[in-house]
Design an enzyme around this catalytic site. Structure first.
Site, PDB file in Angstrom:
ATOM      1  N   LYS A 240      58.568  93.041  19.879  1.00  0.00           N
ATOM      2  CA  LYS A 240      58.062  94.243  19.220  1.00  0.00           C
ATOM      3  C   LYS A 240      59.100  95.354  19.218  1.00  0.00           C
ATOM      4  O   LYS A 240      58.979  96.318  18.489  1.00  0.00           O
ATOM      5  CB  LYS A 240      56.747  94.709  19.841  1.00  0.00           C
ATOM      6  CG  LYS A 240      56.727  94.890  21.355  1.00  0.00           C
ATOM      7  CD  LYS A 240      55.332  95.296  21.795  1.00  0.00           C
ATOM      8  CE  LYS A 240      54.946  95.171  23.233  1.00  0.00           C
ATOM      9  NZ  LYS A 240      55.209  94.130  24.089  1.00  0.00           N
TER      10      LYS A 240
ATOM     11  N   LYS B  81      68.501  93.663  28.347  1.00  0.00           N
ATOM     12  CA  LYS B  81      68.118  95.052  28.059  1.00  0.00           C
ATOM     13  C   LYS B  81      69.223  96.006  28.449  1.00  0.00           C
ATOM     14  O   LYS B  81      69.385  97.051  27.814  1.00  0.00           O
ATOM     15  CB  LYS B  81      66.820  95.415  28.796  1.00  0.00           C
ATOM     16  CG  LYS B  81      65.602  94.768  28.181  1.00  0.00           C
ATOM     17  CD  LYS B  81      64.323  95.462  28.611  1.00  0.00           C
ATOM     18  CE  LYS B  81      63.123  94.839  27.934  1.00  0.00           C
ATOM     19  NZ  LYS B  81      61.851  95.358  28.397  1.00  0.00           N
TER      20      LYS B  81
ATOM     21  N   LYS C  78      63.730  85.472  20.739  1.00  0.00           N
ATOM     22  CA  LYS C  78      62.260  85.587  20.699  1.00  0.00           C
ATOM     23  C   LYS C  78      61.798  86.721  19.768  1.00  0.00           C
ATOM     24  O   LYS C  78      62.512  87.703  19.582  1.00  0.00           O
ATOM     25  CB  LYS C  78      61.692  85.775  22.114  1.00  0.00           C
ATOM     26  CG  LYS C  78      61.917  87.133  22.698  1.00  0.00           C
ATOM     27  CD  LYS C  78      61.043  87.364  23.937  1.00  0.00           C
ATOM     28  CE  LYS C  78      61.297  88.769  24.456  1.00  0.00           C
ATOM     29  NZ  LYS C  78      60.489  89.197  25.562  1.00  0.00           N
TER      30      LYS C  78
HETATM   31  P1  TYM Z   1      55.557  92.037  27.026  1.00  0.00           P
HETATM   32  O1  TYM Z   1      54.859  93.323  26.805  1.00  0.00           O
HETATM   33  O2  TYM Z   1      56.962  91.916  26.561  1.00  0.00           O
HETATM   34  O3  TYM Z   1      54.742  90.857  26.381  1.00  0.00           O
HETATM   35  C1  TYM Z   1      53.365  90.614  26.668  1.00  0.00           C
HETATM   36  C2  TYM Z   1      53.110  89.110  26.751  1.00  0.00           C
HETATM   37  O4  TYM Z   1      53.509  88.474  25.538  1.00  0.00           O
HETATM   38  C3  TYM Z   1      54.415  87.411  25.820  1.00  0.00           C
HETATM   39  N1  TYM Z   1      55.394  87.353  24.731  1.00  0.00           N
HETATM   40  C4  TYM Z   1      55.679  86.251  24.027  1.00  0.00           C
HETATM   41  N2  TYM Z   1      55.208  85.005  24.090  1.00  0.00           N
HETATM   42  C5  TYM Z   1      55.682  84.111  23.214  1.00  0.00           C
HETATM   43  N3  TYM Z   1      56.611  84.405  22.271  1.00  0.00           N
HETATM   44  C6  TYM Z   1      57.121  85.651  22.165  1.00  0.00           C
HETATM   45  N4  TYM Z   1      58.010  85.928  21.223  1.00  0.00           N
HETATM   46  C7  TYM Z   1      56.660  86.644  23.068  1.00  0.00           C
HETATM   47  N5  TYM Z   1      56.935  87.962  23.241  1.00  0.00           N
HETATM   48  C8  TYM Z   1      56.168  88.375  24.266  1.00  0.00           C
HETATM   49  C9  TYM Z   1      55.073  87.788  27.139  1.00  0.00           C
HETATM   50  O5  TYM Z   1      55.556  86.646  27.811  1.00  0.00           O
HETATM   51  C10 TYM Z   1      53.938  88.440  27.875  1.00  0.00           C
HETATM   52  O6  TYM Z   1      53.138  87.460  28.510  1.00  0.00           O
HETATM   53  N6  TYM Z   1      56.877  92.233  31.860  1.00  0.00           N
HETATM   54  C11 TYM Z   1      55.795  91.939  30.951  1.00  0.00           C
HETATM   55  C12 TYM Z   1      54.569  92.798  31.170  1.00  0.00           C
HETATM   56  C13 TYM Z   1      54.050  92.762  32.566  1.00  0.00           C
HETATM   57  C14 TYM Z   1      53.321  91.704  33.165  1.00  0.00           C
HETATM   58  C15 TYM Z   1      53.016  92.155  34.481  1.00  0.00           C
HETATM   59  C16 TYM Z   1      52.929  90.447  32.722  1.00  0.00           C
HETATM   60  C17 TYM Z   1      54.154  93.773  33.475  1.00  0.00           C
HETATM   61  N7  TYM Z   1      53.540  93.391  34.634  1.00  0.00           N
HETATM   62  C18 TYM Z   1      52.321  91.352  35.376  1.00  0.00           C
HETATM   63  C19 TYM Z   1      52.223  89.640  33.618  1.00  0.00           C
HETATM   64  C20 TYM Z   1      51.925  90.090  34.917  1.00  0.00           C
HETATM   65  C21 TYM Z   1      56.269  92.185  29.522  1.00  0.00           C
HETATM   66  O7  TYM Z   1      57.228  92.866  29.279  1.00  0.00           O
HETATM   67  O8  TYM Z   1      55.467  91.640  28.569  1.00  0.00           O
END
Ligand code: TYM
Length: 333
Positions: free
Chosen positions: A198, A113, A195
């Site tokens: 969004k 990032k 990956k």
């Molecule tokens: P975020 O918002 O990027 O994504 C949410 C969840 O979706 C999963 N994910 C994917 N899994 C498989 N293939 C993909 N291409 C893909 N893109 C996203 C992510 O692994 C995630 O589980 N940092 C986290 C949000 C967060 C969080 C937390 C998660 C903040 N605090 C505490 C768990 C516990 C994030 O950016 O997810």
């Protein structure tokens, strides 16, 4: 016996993709009966990259509606907006004072990032994983269902919890990751070695949960494959591999079944069939989502109740932490 605790969240930095769904949210819905689940819309994480205020508000409510549309029941789960429970940022400060610059600079997501946001290399992007650790540790979480890309952040949460417990005596539960084996990672439709995200600039790279049928068809049709023309499952054919994985997960057919089903057939047929599978799988989610968006009062009740429930649990942990660190408890007179 008390149920085990689950915490997870997603950022309202756009609409949810098929990657979010298959990598995380689909799993969440399977856990809601067995566990005490906390699912947050992590808006404070989203502002580590530039956001337009009105879009962020719409995406936050939209993401909440998508949680519900995917099947999360607000009676069974605590569903809330992160910024409504200030204990998250308060614990973050304490954990910041125990996090090392070295370990934070090794986080691959920060490295990625920061390359993309060179003009906005803010401190929040750097300490983002500490906020994520706070999210998890406040609820004495046992399990964290996430996609593969979050594994390193989760390890940091475990390290910080262990470090705090060692220094001040047992306070936090050490959380375990819960990563679905079959779909740790759904890949980009345009560059299948990275990956599906969004925040990708190219909207053909991802399928949104709320994409309509024509959009899904168009995006799958344009997805990048290769010139071999053979449907088989291997790392050299990253595009086809990704399409087969998505197909398998949504249809409950194994990869082997799919490979033999499409033996001798062209990529066009595979793509057409896959589009139908995706459209049918997402149709009920999209319909429920559109319905919920027309019911803002209901959504408000969900996040208001969620914040109340989350707040109670989070405060209890934070009080313990403040005491152990040596902060004097506030007196009300
Ligand atoms: P975020 O918002 O990027 O994504 C949410 C969840 O979706 C999963 N994910 C994917 N899994 C498989 N293939 C993909 N291409 C893909 N893109 C996203 C992510 O692994 C995630 O589980 N940092 C986290 C949000 C967060 C969080 C937390 C998660 C903040 N605090 C505490 C768990 C516990 C994030 O950016 O997810």
């Amino acid at each position: 016996m008390d149920k085990k605790v689950i915490f997870s969240g997603a950022q309202p930095s756009g609409k949810m993709t098929l990657g979010n769904y298959l990598g995380a949210i689909q799993n969440w819905t399977k856990l809601q009966d067995e566990y005490d689940c906390f699912y947050s819309v992590v808006d404070l994480h989203a502002i580590t990259v530039p956001q337009v205020a009105k879009d962020l508000r719409a995406n936050t409510i939209g993401l909440l509606a998508q949680y519900l549309a995917c099947g999360l029941d607000p009676e069974k789960n605590t569903i809330f907006i992160q910024s409504h429970v200030s204990a998250h940022t308060e614990l973050m400060w304490i954990l910041n004072t125990m996090s090392y610059m070295g370990e934070l600079s090794r986080m691959t997501q920060f490295k990625d990032k920061s390359q993309k946001n060179e003009l906005n290399l803010n401190a929040g992007l750097f300490t983002y994983p500490v906020l994520m650790a706070s999210d998890i540790l406040l609820y004495q979480t046992d399990l964290v269902p996430v996609g593969q890309d979050q594994k390193q952040h989760l390890e940091l949460a475990r390290d910080l919890a262990t470090r705090f417990n060692y220094k001040y005596s047992d306070t936090f539960k050490i959380p375990e990751p819960y990563i679905p084996k079959e779909v740790g990672r759904v890949m980009s439709l345009q560059e299948p070695i990275k990956k599906m995200s969004k925040s990708d600039e190219n909207e053909n790279a991802y399928i949104l949960l709320i994409d309509d049928a024509d959009t899904i068809k168009r995006k799958i049709k344009r997805s990048v494959t290769d010139s071999l023309g053979v449907i088989s499952y291997n790392d050299e054919q990253a595009g086809i591999k990704n399409l087969l994985e998505i197909y398998s997960k949504l249809s409950n057919k194994t990869i082997e079944e799919l490979v033999s089903m499409y033996e001798g057939k062209g990529y066009g047929v595979l793509k057409e069939d896959l589009s139908e599978v995706i459209i049918e799988s997402l149709r009920p989610i999209r319909e429920k989502y559109l319905d919920l968006l027309n019911n803002k009062d209901y959504l408000e009740t969900v996040y208001a109740n969620g914040a109340n429930r989350a707040e109670k649990v989070a405060r209890k942990t934070l009080r313990k932490v403040y005491k152990k660190v040596g902060l004097i408890e506030r007196k009300f007179i």
